[in-house]
Write an enzyme that holds these catalytic residues in place. Structure first.
Site, short mmCIF file in Angstrom:
data_model
loop_
_atom_site.label_atom_id
_atom_site.label_comp_id
_atom_site.label_asym_id
_atom_site.label_seq_id
_atom_site.Cartn_x
_atom_site.Cartn_y
_atom_site.Cartn_z
N ASP A 94 -37.59 -3.72 18.64
CA ASP A 94 -38.05 -2.48 18.40
C ASP A 94 -38.65 -1.80 19.61
O ASP A 94 -38.44 -0.74 20.06
CB ASP A 94 -38.91 -2.45 17.44
CG ASP A 94 -38.36 -2.86 15.98
OD1 ASP A 94 -37.23 -2.44 15.83
OD2 ASP A 94 -38.95 -3.39 15.10
N GLY A 95 -39.60 -2.58 20.55
CA GLY A 95 -39.87 -1.70 21.65
C GLY A 95 -38.98 -1.26 22.65
O GLY A 95 -39.05 -0.26 23.25
N ASP A 124 -61.89 3.42 11.71
CA ASP A 124 -61.66 2.95 12.94
C ASP A 124 -60.71 3.73 13.71
O ASP A 124 -60.56 3.71 14.82
CB ASP A 124 -60.94 1.65 12.69
CG ASP A 124 -61.89 0.28 12.33
OD1 ASP A 124 -63.25 0.72 12.39
OD2 ASP A 124 -61.51 -0.71 12.48
N ALA A 127 -43.76 0.40 10.64
CA ALA A 127 -44.50 0.02 11.91
C ALA A 127 -45.87 -0.11 11.68
O ALA A 127 -46.27 -0.82 10.54
CB ALA A 127 -44.08 1.05 13.29
N TYR A 128 -46.64 0.39 12.68
CA TYR A 128 -48.24 0.28 12.29
C TYR A 128 -48.74 0.88 11.04
O TYR A 128 -49.33 0.32 10.44
CB TYR A 128 -48.79 1.12 13.54
CG TYR A 128 -50.30 1.12 13.84
CD1 TYR A 128 -51.04 0.22 13.23
CD2 TYR A 128 -50.94 1.64 14.91
CE1 TYR A 128 -52.31 -0.04 13.42
CE2 TYR A 128 -52.23 1.32 15.35
CZ TYR A 128 -52.86 0.59 14.44
OH TYR A 128 -54.36 0.39 14.61
#
Length: 284
Positions: free
Chosen positions: A69-70, A170, A182-183
């Protein structure tokens, strides 16, 4: 017809996969371009044209990213603002954004006769206002903002100048539908079909008993204002890469990106097939 390769040879089997891709495309009469950095890896293939990837990304019909993916994310940034189509081939661990796995290369022949679908993926622009002028960065997955010292942050989010909320967490994620897996998924956000157009906001570890991801229309102009005090600052990342710091009372705007990225779909229901195959089972 012209295709450019964007391989990541740090990934296992990426080299053998890239060489097989070349052979298949040659047989289909598709010209293959590779960066001069990889002359050694393709020295026995005289039909390859060696060309800088930044030039190929503007002139090729397709760019084929081979890796994880990167790799696909880095390749997508090269295609921003072009009509070039992107096809990802997974040789990484998850490769959720990939259109093909390494054992599905026979499907590449469909590129020649146009038997494929295009998934238009929206992007996000984050606008940093400076005295010298606005600076714009583009994300395919997400824009994240969190403390540079891993302490809790105070911030506000506005939508078209209306206050959405004041938060202590956070950090916060602003994601595209592509970035929802993803994230944002790890932070508790929903899965969104990549062809939809919306902006997802997900708080990262909020200091609250109630917190849910919030969906905004893609036409909204969102503003993040850092209210963190005591000399702390929020760090803004674009698709996982560090870009800049915010300071107390400083803001950035997040809007729908100016450009879409055209993903090639060769196997039909690739999103839901990948969702079930890759995310509904433990990663080995």
């Amino acid at each position: 017809m012209k295709a450019a390769l964007y391989p990541n040879f740090q990934k296992k089997n990426a080299l053998s996969c890239a060489r097989n891709v070349c052979d298949i495309l040659f047989r289909e009469g598709i010209q293959v371009c590779v960066s001069e950095n990889f002359k050694k890896e393709f020295s026995d293939k005289p039909s390859i044209v060696y060309e800088d990837i930044e030039r190929s990304s503007r002139t090729a019909d397709f760019v084929i990213a081979i890796g994880g993916d990167g790799t696909i994310l880095r390749c997508a940034k090269l295609l921003t603002g072009t009509d070039t189509k992107l096809l990802g081939i997974n040789t990484g661990t998850l490769g959720f954004m990939a259109g093909l796995e390494a054992d599905q290369l026979d499907k590449l022949r469909l590129l020649k006769n146009g038997k494929y679908e295009i998934s238009d993926r929206m992007t996000l622009d984050v606008i940093l206002h400076r005295d010298s002028g606005d600076v714009i960065y583009t994300a395919l997955n997400e824009i994240s903002a969190r403390s540079g010292s891993f302490r809790i942050c105070d911030f506000e989010v506005y939508s078209d100048s209306y206050l959405v909320g004041k938060y202590r967490a956070d950090g916060v994620l602003f994601s595209t539908p592509s970035g929802s897996t993803a994230y944002a998924l790890s932070a508790g956000g929903p899965v969104i079909e990549p062809d939809l157009e919306c902006i997802e906001m997900t708080l990262i570890c909020p200091h609250s008993l109630f917190s849910r991801a919030t969906m905004f229309s893609a036409g909204r102009k969102l503003r993040l204002t850092d209210r963190t005090s005591n000399g702390e600052s929020m760090v803004v990342c674009v698709d996982g890469e560090l870009y800049f710091k915010l300071h107390e009372n400083e803001s950035v705007d997040i809007i729908r990106g100016r450009h879409n990225i055209k993903f090639v779909n060769l196997i039909g229901n690739s999103f839901h097939e990948s969702l079930c195959r890759k995310l509904c089972k433990p990663i080995k």
